[in-house]
Scaffold this motif. Structure first.
Motif, PDB file in Angstrom:
ATOM      1  N   ILE A  91      -8.272 -17.506  24.029  1.00  0.00           N
ATOM      2  CA  ILE A  91      -7.210 -16.569  23.650  1.00  0.00           C
ATOM      3  C   ILE A  91      -7.285 -16.294  22.157  1.00  0.00           C
ATOM      4  N   LEU A  92      -7.090 -15.030  21.783  1.00  0.00           N
ATOM      5  CA  LEU A  92      -6.989 -14.670  20.358  1.00  0.00           C
ATOM      6  C   LEU A  92      -5.755 -13.815  20.148  1.00  0.00           C
ATOM      7  N   LEU A  93      -4.945 -14.168  19.163  1.00  0.00           N
ATOM      8  CA  LEU A  93      -3.899 -13.259  18.688  1.00  0.00           C
ATOM      9  C   LEU A  93      -4.291 -12.858  17.269  1.00  0.00           C
ATOM     10  N   ALA A  94      -4.689 -11.598  17.103  1.00  0.00           N
ATOM     11  CA  ALA A  94      -5.103 -11.090  15.788  1.00  0.00           C
ATOM     12  C   ALA A  94      -3.890 -10.520  15.066  1.00  0.00           C
ATOM     13  N   ASN A  95      -3.648 -11.031  13.877  1.00  0.00           N
ATOM     14  CA  ASN A  95      -2.425 -10.683  13.161  1.00  0.00           C
ATOM     15  C   ASN A  95      -2.617 -10.994  11.682  1.00  0.00           C
ATOM     16  N   ALA A  96      -1.972 -10.217  10.825  1.00  0.00           N
ATOM     17  CA  ALA A  96      -1.970 -10.515   9.379  1.00  0.00           C
ATOM     18  C   ALA A  96      -0.775  -9.791   8.772  1.00  0.00           C
ATOM     19  N   GLY A  97      -0.660  -9.880   7.455  1.00  0.00           N
ATOM     20  CA  GLY A  97       0.513  -9.312   6.807  1.00  0.00           C
ATOM     21  C   GLY A  97       0.505  -7.788   6.814  1.00  0.00           C
ATOM     22  N   GLY A  98       1.698  -7.217   6.845  1.00  0.00           N
ATOM     23  CA  GLY A  98       1.829  -5.758   6.825  1.00  0.00           C
ATOM     24  C   GLY A  98       1.528  -5.196   5.437  1.00  0.00           C
ATOM     25  N   PRO A  99       1.052  -3.948   5.375  1.00  0.00           N
ATOM     26  CA  PRO A  99       0.731  -3.332   4.087  1.00  0.00           C
ATOM     27  C   PRO A  99       1.988  -2.918   3.331  1.00  0.00           C
ATOM     28  N   PRO A 100       1.851  -2.641   2.030  1.00  0.00           N
ATOM     29  CA  PRO A 100       3.039  -2.235   1.271  1.00  0.00           C
ATOM     30  C   PRO A 100       3.579  -0.893   1.741  1.00  0.00           C
ATOM     31  N   ALA A 101       4.864  -0.686   1.520  1.00  0.00           N
ATOM     32  CA  ALA A 101       5.477   0.611   1.823  1.00  0.00           C
ATOM     33  C   ALA A 101       4.962   1.636   0.813  1.00  0.00           C
ATOM     34  N   GLY A 102       5.057   2.905   1.159  1.00  0.00           N
ATOM     35  CA  GLY A 102       4.632   3.945   0.222  1.00  0.00           C
ATOM     36  C   GLY A 102       4.420   5.268   0.931  1.00  0.00           C
ATOM     37  N   THR A 103       4.339   6.337   0.143  1.00  0.00           N
ATOM     38  CA  THR A 103       4.127   7.677   0.692  1.00  0.00           C
ATOM     39  C   THR A 103       2.750   8.173   0.259  1.00  0.00           C
ATOM     40  N   PHE A 104       2.346   9.342   0.722  1.00  0.00           N
ATOM     41  CA  PHE A 104       1.036   9.893   0.382  1.00  0.00           C
ATOM     42  C   PHE A 104       0.875  10.031  -1.126  1.00  0.00           C
ATOM     43  N   GLU A 105       1.967  10.358  -1.816  1.00  0.00           N
ATOM     44  CA  GLU A 105       1.905  10.544  -3.270  1.00  0.00           C
ATOM     45  C   GLU A 105       1.722   9.226  -4.024  1.00  0.00           C
TER      46      GLU A 105
END
Ligand SMILES: NC(=O)c1ccc[n+]([C@@H]2O[C@H](COP(=O)([O-])OP(=O)(O)OC[C@H]3O[C@@H](n4cnc5c(N)ncnc54)[C@H](OP(=O)(O)O)[C@@H]3O)[C@@H](O)[C@H]2O)c1
Length: 266
Positions: A91-105
Motif C-alpha cells: 500500500i502507498l499513500l502519496a502525500n506532502a505539504g500543500g503549496p502556498p496560496a497565491g494568484t497568477f500575478e
C-alpha cells in the motif's frame, strides 16, 4: 467488515502530522505494518511513539524515514530499505505539504517548480518506486491526497488548483495501466479538514480580510452542508477503506471527503 489489512505493508508520505498521520495510525490499528515518511525526524518519532502506544503494534512494525519527497535518491533509497525490512510493499499513500496560496500575478517560477516537484514528481517517484514490489506480490493499493480543488478550483489557490489537476490526470491514466497487475489507484480530495494546513490557510485569509480566524472558520463552515470542518480521523476512515484489500472494484476515482461542500455531479 474486515479491511484485510492485517500484515500488509503500507508506506505513507507526509505522515508526520495531519491527514497522512491519521491515516497511517488507522492503517496500523487495522493491523498493517507502516513506514512513515516526511522531512522532520522529530515529528516522525512522535508519530511513531503514538502509533506504537495506541495500536499495540510490534516495535519493528512501524518504521520512520525522514526525507523530502522532492529528493529522488532519498525516495528510492527509503523504498528499497522498507522493502528489504518488511519483505515487500502492498500500500502507498502519496502525500506532502500543500503549496502556498497565491494568484497568477503573485506566483513566481520558483514556486511553480517547487509545487510541481513536491506534489507531482514526488507522487511519480513514490509510485515508480513501489510498483515493482506490488507487482511481485500480485497487487497493491495506491492513494494520493489531492484536494476538493480538483473538482472546483478555489480562489487564491492557483498552484494547488493547477498542479493537482495534473496529478488527477496522472492517477486516472495510471489506474488503467496497472489494473491488469491488480493495483488500484484512487485520489482522496479533502474539503476542509481541521489540520495545521487548514489553520495556516484560515490565518492567511483572516489576515488578508482583517477578520478573526474564528470568523473565517465560521464562514467556511457555513459553506459546508454538514456545517463543520472534518476531522483527520474522519478522513482516515474513508482513505483506509480505499487503501484496503476490502476495496476490490474501485479504481481511478477521486473520492471527495468534504462534508458535501462541492456540488458537482461527477
Ligand atoms: N486539510 C485539508 O482540509 C486539506 C484540504 C485540501 C487539500 N489538502 C492537502 O492535503 C495534503 C495533506 O494535508 P494536511 O492538512 O495533512 O497538511 P499538513 O498538516 O500541512 O501536513 C503535511 C505533511 O506533509 C509533510 N511534508 C510537507 N512537505 C513535504 C515534503 N516536501 N516531503 C515530505 N513530506 C512533506 C509534512 O511533514 P514535514 O514537515 O515533517 O515534512 C506533514 O507531515 C496537503 O497537500 C494539503 O494541501 C488538505
Amino acid at each position: 467488515m474486515d479491511l484485510l489489512l492485517r500484515g500488509k505493508v503500507a508506506v505513507i508520505s507526509g505522515a508526520s502530522q495531519g491527514l497522512g498521520r491519521a491515516t497511517a495510525h488507522l492503517l496500523a490499528q487495522e493491523g498493517a505494518r507502516v513506514a512513515l515518511l516526511s522531512r522532520s525526524r522529530e515529528k516522525l518519532e512522535d508519530a511513531r511513539r503514538d502509533i506504537l502506544a495506541q495500536t499495540g503494534q510490534e516495535d519493528d512494525a512501524v518504521q520512520i524515514h525522514p526525507l523530502d519527497v522532492r529528493d529522488k535518491a532519498a525516495v528510492e533509497q527509503a523504498i528499497q530499505t522498507i522493502r528489504a525490512h518488511f519483505g515487500g510493499i502492498d500500500i502507498l499513500l502519496a502525500n506532502a505539504g500543500g503549496p502556498p496560496a497565491g494568484t497568477f500575478e503573485t506566483i513566481t517560477d520558483e514556486q511553480y517548480e517547487d509545487a510541481f516537484q513536491t506534489l507531482f514528481m514526488g507522487t511519480v517517484r513514490l509510485i515508480r518506486a513501489v510498483l515493482p514490489s506490488m507487482r511481485t506480490r500480485g497487487g497493491g493499493r495506491i492513494g494520493i491526497i489531492t484536494s476538493q480543488s480538483v473538482k472546483a478550483p478555489m480562489p487564491g489557490l492557483l498552484l494547488s488548483n493547477a498542479i493537482r489537476a495534473g496529478v488527477t490526470g496522472l492517477a486516472r491514466t495510471l489506474a488503467n495501466e496497472v489494473a491488469k497487475d491488480g493495483i488500484l489507484i484512487n485520489c482522496f480530495a479533502p474539503g476542509r479538514v481541521d489540520t495545521e494546513r487548514t489553520r495556516t490557510l484560515d490565518a492567511g485569509i483572516a489576515e488578508r480580510e482583517g477578520l478573526s480566524v474564528e470568523a473565517v472558520k465560521a464562514r467556511m463552515s457555513g459553506e459546508i452542508p454538514l456545517g463543520r470542518y472534518g476531522t483527520p480521523e474522519e478522513f482516515a476512515r474513508v482513505a483506509a477503506f480505499y487503501l484496503s484489500f476490502a476495496n476490490t472494484y474501485v479504481t481511478g476515482q477521486t473520492i471527495l471527503i468534504d462534508g458535501g461542500k462541492v456540488g458537482t455531479l461527477w
